[in-house]
Motif scaffolding. Structure first.
Motif, short mmCIF file in Angstrom:
data_model
loop_
_atom_site.label_atom_id
_atom_site.label_comp_id
_atom_site.label_asym_id
_atom_site.label_seq_id
_atom_site.Cartn_x
_atom_site.Cartn_y
_atom_site.Cartn_z
N CYS A 128 -10.68 0.37 3.44
CA CYS A 128 -9.25 0.23 3.17
C CYS A 128 -8.70 1.58 2.75
O CYS A 128 -9.34 2.30 1.96
CB CYS A 128 -9.06 -0.79 2.05
N GLN B 260 0.82 -1.22 0.00
CA GLN B 260 0.00 0.00 0.00
C GLN B 260 0.85 1.26 0.00
O GLN B 260 0.34 2.35 -0.28
CB GLN B 260 -0.93 0.02 1.22
N HIS C 161 -3.62 -8.33 1.26
CA HIS C 161 -2.84 -7.35 0.49
C HIS C 161 -1.53 -7.95 -0.02
O HIS C 161 -1.07 -7.62 -1.11
CB HIS C 161 -2.50 -6.12 1.34
N HIS D 231 -7.35 -9.19 6.38
CA HIS D 231 -7.40 -8.14 5.35
C HIS D 231 -5.98 -7.77 4.90
O HIS D 231 -5.71 -7.67 3.70
CB HIS D 231 -8.14 -6.93 5.93
N GLU D 232 -5.09 -7.58 5.88
CA GLU D 232 -3.72 -7.15 5.53
C GLU D 232 -2.95 -8.28 4.85
O GLU D 232 -2.18 -8.03 3.92
CB GLU D 232 -2.97 -6.65 6.77
#
Ligand code: NI
Length: 155
Positions: A90, A51, A136, A132-133
């Motif tokens: 997000c 990110q 990624h 969630h992370e």
């Protein structure tokens, strides 16, 4: 302290399968510090290295609970149990929210910044955030798996 540019959906780095961290050095520690600063500045509860444009397997999380700031290097979810649907957002997908099914309880193994192997069992928001992370790091965004998506109210 340094704030990093948060990449937004559509940026190819967010679609990459990230590489394992090979060496925990000064550069990595600075990246983790800057990721945490960037997360707090943007009122996030977690941020993954892609990110901020770096395709390595590193995450910071702070769900404002007893755990405080957690840094996860090369995280692997080794156990998942149950399921829960809840709303996610997000920092890379501003003003969009979605209902996402996640395991209710997870166990994750990772290295801390001293290179020490750690494990953590989590439920609730922290379990959701870890999943969630970790997604990624596989190039997956929550909007790819959400059951439904809606816009937030504009400020
Ligand atoms: Ni995210």
């Amino acid at each position: 302290m340094a704030l990093l540019d948060v990449r937004k959906a559509g940026d190819p780095v967010l679609k990459e399968v990230c590489k394992p961290v090979e060496k925990i050095d000064k550069n990595l520690k600075k990246l983790l510090d800057d990721m945490a600063d960037t997360m707090y500045e943007n009122d996030g509860v977690g941020i993954a290295a892609p990110q901020v444009g770096v395709d390595i397997r590193a995450i910071v999380i702070d769900c404002q609970d007893d755990h405080g700031l957690i840094e996860l290097i090369n995280p692997v979810i080794t156990f998942r149990e149950g399921s829960e649907v809840d709303t996610e957002g997000c920092l890379s997908v501003p003003n969009i929210f979605g209902e996402v099914e996640r395991a209710a309880r997870v166990k994750v193994e990772f290295l801390n910044r001293r290179g020490k192997k750690q494990h953590l069992t989590a439920t609730g928001l922290l379990a959701r955030c870890i999943q969630h992370e970790c997604d990624h790091l596989e190039g997956q965004l929550f909007i790819d798996i959400a059951q439904s998506i809606h816009r937030g109210k504009d400020d």
